[in-house]
Design a protein around this motif. Structure first.
Motif, PDB file in Angstrom:
ATOM      1  N   GLY A 212     -15.206 -13.532  29.354  1.00  0.00           N
ATOM      2  CA  GLY A 212     -14.232 -14.593  29.112  1.00  0.00           C
ATOM      3  C   GLY A 212     -13.346 -14.923  30.294  1.00  0.00           C
ATOM      4  N   ILE A 213     -13.750 -14.521  31.487  1.00  0.00           N
ATOM      5  CA  ILE A 213     -12.967 -14.802  32.695  1.00  0.00           C
ATOM      6  C   ILE A 213     -13.519 -16.052  33.375  1.00  0.00           C
ATOM      7  CG2 ILE A 213     -12.279 -13.955  34.977  1.00  0.00           C
ATOM      8  CD1 ILE A 213     -12.511 -11.101  33.816  1.00  0.00           C
ATOM      9  N   GLU A 214     -12.644 -17.021  33.593  1.00  0.00           N
ATOM     10  CA  GLU A 214     -13.053 -18.287  34.212  1.00  0.00           C
ATOM     11  C   GLU A 214     -12.662 -18.290  35.691  1.00  0.00           C
ATOM     12  OE1 GLU A 214     -11.618 -21.658  32.042  1.00  0.00           O
ATOM     13  OE2 GLU A 214     -12.017 -20.724  30.090  1.00  0.00           O
ATOM     14  N   ALA A 215     -13.668 -18.208  36.540  1.00  0.00           N
ATOM     15  CA  ALA A 215     -13.434 -18.136  37.986  1.00  0.00           C
ATOM     16  C   ALA A 215     -13.509 -19.513  38.631  1.00  0.00           C
ATOM     17  CB  ALA A 215     -14.453 -17.212  38.637  1.00  0.00           C
ATOM     18  N   ASP A 216     -12.602 -19.739  39.559  1.00  0.00           N
ATOM     19  CA  ASP A 216     -12.638 -20.940  40.400  1.00  0.00           C
ATOM     20  C   ASP A 216     -13.379 -20.522  41.676  1.00  0.00           C
ATOM     21  OD1 ASP A 216     -11.450 -23.708  40.376  1.00  0.00           O
ATOM     22  OD2 ASP A 216     -10.786 -23.069  42.366  1.00  0.00           O
ATOM     23  N   ILE A 217     -14.602 -20.986  41.843  1.00  0.00           N
ATOM     24  CA  ILE A 217     -15.464 -20.495  42.928  1.00  0.00           C
ATOM     25  C   ILE A 217     -15.581 -21.539  44.026  1.00  0.00           C
ATOM     26  CG2 ILE A 217     -17.736 -19.602  43.536  1.00  0.00           C
ATOM     27  CD1 ILE A 217     -18.050 -18.729  40.622  1.00  0.00           C
ATOM     28  N   VAL A 218     -15.217 -21.125  45.242  1.00  0.00           N
ATOM     29  CA  VAL A 218     -15.244 -22.021  46.404  1.00  0.00           C
ATOM     30  C   VAL A 218     -16.074 -21.375  47.514  1.00  0.00           C
ATOM     31  CG1 VAL A 218     -13.879 -23.300  48.090  1.00  0.00           C
ATOM     32  CG2 VAL A 218     -12.945 -22.873  45.801  1.00  0.00           C
ATOM     33  N   SER A 219     -17.097 -22.074  47.930  1.00  0.00           N
ATOM     34  CA  SER A 219     -17.932 -21.608  49.044  1.00  0.00           C
ATOM     35  C   SER A 219     -17.321 -22.085  50.358  1.00  0.00           C
ATOM     36  CB  SER A 219     -19.358 -22.152  48.890  1.00  0.00           C
ATOM     37  OG  SER A 219     -20.108 -21.929  50.070  1.00  0.00           O
ATOM     38  N   ILE A 220     -16.919 -21.123  51.184  1.00  0.00           N
ATOM     39  CA  ILE A 220     -16.312 -21.445  52.484  1.00  0.00           C
ATOM     40  C   ILE A 220     -17.387 -21.310  53.554  1.00  0.00           C
ATOM     41  CG2 ILE A 220     -14.470 -20.906  54.119  1.00  0.00           C
ATOM     42  CD1 ILE A 220     -13.256 -21.713  51.531  1.00  0.00           C
ATOM     43  N   HIS A 221     -18.087 -22.393  53.841  1.00  0.00           N
ATOM     44  CA  HIS A 221     -19.164 -22.305  54.833  1.00  0.00           C
ATOM     45  C   HIS A 221     -18.648 -22.386  56.267  1.00  0.00           C
ATOM     46  CE1 HIS A 221     -18.691 -26.647  55.053  1.00  0.00           C
ATOM     47  NE2 HIS A 221     -18.914 -26.731  53.753  1.00  0.00           N
ATOM     48  N   THR A 222     -17.501 -23.016  56.467  1.00  0.00           N
ATOM     49  CA  THR A 222     -16.912 -23.099  57.809  1.00  0.00           C
ATOM     50  C   THR A 222     -15.597 -22.339  57.799  1.00  0.00           C
ATOM     51  OG1 THR A 222     -17.974 -25.217  58.278  1.00  0.00           O
ATOM     52  CG2 THR A 222     -16.052 -24.648  59.609  1.00  0.00           C
ATOM     53  N   VAL A 223     -15.578 -21.202  58.479  1.00  0.00           N
ATOM     54  CA  VAL A 223     -14.383 -20.354  58.470  1.00  0.00           C
ATOM     55  C   VAL A 223     -13.393 -20.784  59.548  1.00  0.00           C
ATOM     56  CG1 VAL A 223     -15.231 -18.548  60.016  1.00  0.00           C
ATOM     57  CG2 VAL A 223     -13.642 -17.961  58.183  1.00  0.00           C
ATOM     58  N   LYS A 224     -13.874 -21.576  60.516  1.00  0.00           N
ATOM     59  CA  LYS A 224     -12.964 -22.145  61.514  1.00  0.00           C
ATOM     60  C   LYS A 224     -13.471 -23.509  61.949  1.00  0.00           C
ATOM     61  CE  LYS A 224     -10.773 -21.520  65.978  1.00  0.00           C
ATOM     62  NZ  LYS A 224     -10.744 -20.797  67.260  1.00  0.00           N
TER      63      LYS A 224
END
Length: 310
Positions: A212-224
């Motif tokens: 029951g945990i709803e995660a906000d998932i963000v893929s960070i492909h560019t770290v800089k």
């Protein structure tokens, strides 16, 4: 399809259209997939031998004459071994060189600790004028390469070499080099992930959903440069953050996200990644267990950080 095959196929297309693109290898064109380019473009695909620093210097020189060089090697040789050349000959001189480091972190597997670059992002993130991008899957990489060529400046590409599960399967997906990808909306916790840990986060998400945990998932492909807006917006929404990366938790994604949160939105954070250790020989499942980089470890970090929410 293997990521290195995508690299070769897309470079071949772009080299056909743009005669300024050149490829320079340092005795690893077969493992990195660029060897076929030598037959098709004998005057624009070179091998300098086991001389990575020379490879970087040659690329910088060619860039000063208007070429767009791609240099490729295993990650430790494309980062720490040529760090001075990247800093001075390429970044300081503002040369348009694209640097590919393959098999980052634990993905070096049987090549062992000497070939496991756990520090490359941390080292290179401190160099001005350098964009740092990490491949997530084949579909994204196909879209990323033309944008990397179009960008006028040095780019470091962290590339898993072999086959990996596709994440971006929607035909409507549009890649943007400088904006993170929102994979799922959620209210309980933010998970910022990169590289092969995106796939591991997706596995973790199924376990979280079951509880029951709803995660906000963000893929960070560019770290800089990192997408500060995406990080702040997600953290404000959830009040708890987990980072997941195939890198030392010092200097990489965790550090970059922490810097943003510290300045703009102080938020409890827990990190999944290599905890300041060197690598070792092993297959990926074993190494993920040893360095606590499995889906189950992401779930554990989520549960821990959620107890710290204000």
């Amino acid at each position: 399809m293997e990521i290195r095959q995508v690299l070769c196929t897309e470079l071949e297309k772009m080299m056909t259209e743009n005669e300024n693109i050149v490829v320079i290898d340092a005795d690893l064109s077969k493992p990195n997939g660029t060897f076929p380019l030598r037959k098709k473009f004998p005057e624009r695909a070179f091998d300098v031998g086991i001389a990575e620093q020379n490879m970087a210097s040659v690329a910088a020189g060619m860039s000063s004459y208007g070429f767009i060089p791609f240099i490729t090697s295993f990650t430790p040789f494309a980062s720490r071994r040529i760090c001075d050349q990247i800093a001075i000959s390429i970044a300081y001189a503002k040369q348009n060189v694209k640097i590919i480091g393959s098999d980052p972190g634990i993905s070096a597997e049987f090549n062992g600790g000497t070939h496991m670059s756990m520090e490359d992002v941390g080292v290179l993130r401190s160099i001005p004028n350098l964009v740092i991008y990490e491949v997530v899957d084949a579909n994204q990489f196909r879209q990323a390469l033309p944008q990397i060529v179009a960008y006028d400046g040095p780019v470091y590409i962290r590339m898993f070499r072999k086959t990996i599960d596709d994440v971006f399967t929607d035909d409507k997906y549009q890649f943007d080099l400088f904006h993170a990808d929102q994979l799922q909306e959620g209210k309980d916790v933010s998970i910022f992930c990169s590289g092969i840990m995106v796939q591991e986060t997706i596995k973790a998400n199924e376990l979280l959903k079951a509880e029951g945990i709803e995660a906000d998932i963000v893929s960070i492909h560019t770290v800089k440069p990192i997408d500060r807006e995406a990080i702040v917006a997600s953290a404000k929404k959830t009040g708890a953050v987990v980072t997941a990366e195939n890198h030392n938790v010092i200097g990489g994604l965790r550090s970059a996200v922490s810097e943003v949160l510290c300045e703009e939105c102080p938020t409890p954070l827990r990190a999944v990644g290599v905890k300041d250790q060197f690598g070792q020989v092993g297959k990926m499942p074993f190494l993920k267990e040893v360095y606590q980089m499995r889906a189950e470890d992401i779930v554990a970090a989520v549960k821990e950080v959620m107890t710290l929410k204000k």
